[in-house]
Write a protein that holds these residues in place. Sequence first.
Motif, PDB file in Angstrom:
ATOM      1  N   THR A  48      37.819  29.952  41.627  1.00  7.31           N
ATOM      2  CA  THR A  48      36.980  29.013  40.889  1.00  7.31           C
ATOM      3  C   THR A  48      35.962  29.737  40.015  1.00  7.31           C
ATOM      4  O   THR A  48      35.793  29.419  38.849  1.00  7.31           O
ATOM      5  N   THR A  49      35.290  30.739  40.598  1.00 10.12           N
ATOM      6  CA  THR A  49      34.251  31.479  39.876  1.00 10.12           C
ATOM      7  C   THR A  49      34.603  32.958  39.860  1.00 10.12           C
ATOM      8  O   THR A  49      34.700  33.586  40.921  1.00 10.12           O
ATOM      9  N   ALA A  50      34.805  33.503  38.669  1.00  8.28           N
ATOM     10  CA  ALA A  50      35.116  34.929  38.535  1.00  8.28           C
ATOM     11  C   ALA A  50      34.050  35.755  39.238  1.00  8.28           C
ATOM     12  O   ALA A  50      32.864  35.427  39.200  1.00  8.28           O
ATOM     13  N   GLY A  51      34.491  36.817  39.911  1.00  7.76           N
ATOM     14  CA  GLY A  51      33.553  37.670  40.632  1.00  7.76           C
ATOM     15  C   GLY A  51      33.324  37.241  42.069  1.00  7.76           C
ATOM     16  O   GLY A  51      32.541  37.854  42.783  1.00  7.76           O
ATOM     17  N   THR A  52      33.995  36.187  42.511  1.00  5.88           N
ATOM     18  CA  THR A  52      33.865  35.689  43.880  1.00  5.88           C
ATOM     19  C   THR A  52      35.226  35.773  44.572  1.00  5.88           C
ATOM     20  O   THR A  52      36.194  35.167  44.111  1.00  5.88           O
ATOM     21  N   SER A  53      35.304  36.520  45.671  1.00  8.76           N
ATOM     22  CA  SER A  53      36.592  36.661  46.354  1.00  8.76           C
ATOM     23  C   SER A  53      36.977  35.367  47.061  1.00  8.76           C
ATOM     24  O   SER A  53      36.125  34.636  47.545  1.00  8.76           O
ATOM     25  N   VAL A  54      38.276  35.110  47.088  1.00  4.07           N
ATOM     26  CA  VAL A  54      38.814  33.907  47.714  1.00  4.07           C
ATOM     27  C   VAL A  54      39.905  34.334  48.689  1.00  4.07           C
ATOM     28  O   VAL A  54      40.824  35.072  48.324  1.00  4.07           O
ATOM     29  N   GLN A  55      39.806  33.860  49.931  1.00  2.00           N
ATOM     30  CA  GLN A  55      40.793  34.178  50.961  1.00  2.00           C
ATOM     31  C   GLN A  55      41.987  33.247  50.841  1.00  2.00           C
ATOM     32  O   GLN A  55      41.829  32.037  50.650  1.00  2.00           O
ATOM     33  N   LEU A  56      43.187  33.812  50.967  1.00  2.00           N
ATOM     34  CA  LEU A  56      44.381  32.981  50.989  1.00  2.00           C
ATOM     35  C   LEU A  56      44.411  32.199  52.294  1.00  2.00           C
ATOM     36  O   LEU A  56      43.866  32.646  53.304  1.00  2.00           O
ATOM     37  N   ALA A  68      50.503  37.053  39.627  1.00  2.00           N
ATOM     38  CA  ALA A  68      49.449  36.512  38.770  1.00  2.00           C
ATOM     39  C   ALA A  68      50.081  35.454  37.861  1.00  2.00           C
ATOM     40  O   ALA A  68      51.171  35.664  37.314  1.00  2.00           O
ATOM     41  N   LYS A  69      49.427  34.313  37.745  1.00  2.00           N
ATOM     42  CA  LYS A  69      49.969  33.233  36.917  1.00  2.00           C
ATOM     43  C   LYS A  69      50.181  33.717  35.486  1.00  2.00           C
ATOM     44  O   LYS A  69      49.355  34.457  34.940  1.00  2.00           O
ATOM     45  N   SER A  70      51.270  33.279  34.888  1.00  2.00           N
ATOM     46  CA  SER A  70      51.616  33.729  33.536  1.00  2.00           C
ATOM     47  C   SER A  70      50.641  33.222  32.482  1.00  2.00           C
ATOM     48  O   SER A  70      50.547  33.799  31.400  1.00  2.00           O
ATOM     49  N   VAL A  71      49.891  32.170  32.795  1.00  2.00           N
ATOM     50  CA  VAL A  71      48.925  31.621  31.839  1.00  2.00           C
ATOM     51  C   VAL A  71      47.550  32.286  31.937  1.00  2.00           C
ATOM     52  O   VAL A  71      46.659  31.973  31.135  1.00  2.00           O
ATOM     53  N   ASN A  72      47.366  33.197  32.883  1.00  2.00           N
ATOM     54  CA  ASN A  72      46.077  33.888  33.012  1.00  2.00           C
ATOM     55  C   ASN A  72      45.763  34.658  31.728  1.00  2.00           C
ATOM     56  O   ASN A  72      46.655  35.266  31.127  1.00  2.00           O
ATOM     57  N   THR A  73      44.493  34.666  31.355  1.00  2.00           N
ATOM     58  CA  THR A  73      44.054  35.459  30.199  1.00  2.00           C
ATOM     59  C   THR A  73      43.330  36.728  30.654  1.00  2.00           C
ATOM     60  O   THR A  73      43.160  37.654  29.878  1.00  2.00           O
ATOM     61  N   GLY A  74      42.909  36.742  31.915  1.00  2.00           N
ATOM     62  CA  GLY A  74      42.210  37.902  32.468  1.00  2.00           C
ATOM     63  C   GLY A  74      43.043  38.582  33.535  1.00  2.00           C
ATOM     64  O   GLY A  74      44.261  38.413  33.600  1.00  2.00           O
ATOM     65  N   LEU A  75      42.367  39.348  34.377  1.00  2.00           N
ATOM     66  CA  LEU A  75      43.022  40.116  35.434  1.00  2.00           C
ATOM     67  C   LEU A  75      42.771  39.493  36.798  1.00  2.00           C
ATOM     68  O   LEU A  75      41.739  38.856  37.014  1.00  2.00           O
ATOM     69  N   ILE A  76      43.706  39.702  37.710  1.00  2.00           N
ATOM     70  CA  ILE A  76      43.562  39.289  39.116  1.00  2.00           C
ATOM     71  C   ILE A  76      43.432  40.555  39.939  1.00  2.00           C
ATOM     72  O   ILE A  76      44.128  41.545  39.707  1.00  2.00           O
ATOM     73  N   TYR A  77      42.551  40.528  40.919  1.00  2.00           N
ATOM     74  CA  TYR A  77      42.342  41.658  41.824  1.00  2.00           C
ATOM     75  C   TYR A  77      42.773  41.212  43.227  1.00  2.00           C
ATOM     76  O   TYR A  77      42.358  40.156  43.691  1.00  2.00           O
ATOM     77  N   VAL A  78      43.602  42.013  43.879  1.00  2.00           N
ATOM     78  CA  VAL A  78      44.152  41.688  45.198  1.00  2.00           C
ATOM     79  C   VAL A  78      43.684  42.738  46.188  1.00  2.00           C
ATOM     80  O   VAL A  78      43.788  43.936  45.917  1.00  2.00           O
ATOM     81  N   GLY A  79      43.150  42.295  47.342  1.00  2.00           N
ATOM     82  CA  GLY A  79      42.705  43.253  48.341  1.00  2.00           C
ATOM     83  C   GLY A  79      42.225  42.587  49.611  1.00  2.00           C
ATOM     84  O   GLY A  79      42.669  41.483  49.961  1.00  2.00           O
ATOM     85  N   LYS A  80      41.281  43.268  50.261  1.00  2.00           N
ATOM     86  CA  LYS A  80      40.666  42.757  51.496  1.00  2.00           C
ATOM     87  C   LYS A  80      39.469  41.888  51.126  1.00  2.00           C
ATOM     88  O   LYS A  80      39.248  41.586  49.957  1.00  2.00           O
ATOM     89  N   SER A  81      38.653  41.560  52.109  1.00  2.00           N
ATOM     90  CA  SER A  81      37.517  40.657  51.870  1.00  2.00           C
ATOM     91  C   SER A  81      36.517  41.216  50.866  1.00  2.00           C
ATOM     92  O   SER A  81      35.776  40.464  50.248  1.00  2.00           O
ATOM     93  N   ASN A  82      36.511  42.530  50.668  1.00  2.00           N
ATOM     94  CA  ASN A  82      35.560  43.141  49.722  1.00  2.00           C
ATOM     95  C   ASN A  82      36.182  43.381  48.348  1.00  2.00           C
ATOM     96  O   ASN A  82      35.673  44.166  47.558  1.00  2.00           O
ATOM     97  N   VAL A  83      37.272  42.671  48.044  1.00  2.00           N
ATOM     98  CA  VAL A  83      37.947  42.849  46.756  1.00  2.00           C
ATOM     99  C   VAL A  83      36.995  42.506  45.610  1.00  2.00           C
ATOM    100  O   VAL A  83      36.156  41.617  45.712  1.00  2.00           O
ATOM    101  N   SER A  84      37.113  43.257  44.524  1.00  2.00           N
ATOM    102  CA  SER A  84      36.286  43.015  43.333  1.00  2.00           C
ATOM    103  C   SER A  84      36.971  43.671  42.140  1.00  2.00           C
ATOM    104  O   SER A  84      38.034  44.271  42.275  1.00  2.00           O
TER     105      SER A  84
END
Length: 125
Positions: A48-56, A68-84
């Motif tokens: 919802t808000t860039a810069g805020t991690s979201v748990q699956l 990553a959705k094909s309609v994204n205009t930015g980047l997606i970051y994948v990781g643990k709870s401290n992803v950024s």
Amino acid sequence: FKATIQGVSVVDFQSPTNIAVNPVTHAIQSEIEDTPPTQFDSNQLNVTTAGTSVQLPANPCLSMTIKAKSVNTGLIYVGKSNVSSTKGLILAAGESVDIVLSNTNKVYIDSSVSVEGISFAFVQT
């Protein structure tokens, strides 16, 4: 069934198994029937808000693919709870990664643009 073989720890056979000992070499011979998983599921998730991690959400699994959705205009970051944006695997629009893990809720995502996200599929246990 469980079998104890000299020099080997306890072996727990979960699926139907034929086991024999070669009388000449004393090697253990087995035919283990391995039934691959046949069920999977999929879902989508946005940050919802860039810069805020979201748990699956929680889904017991053997493995998963995150795309990553094909309609994204930015980047997606994948990781643990401290992803950024400085810590995590980076996915551009349409890129994907396969992960082996026990539950989808071990993964968190973040994005560089609000309301962008991923689709994911997982093999159920």
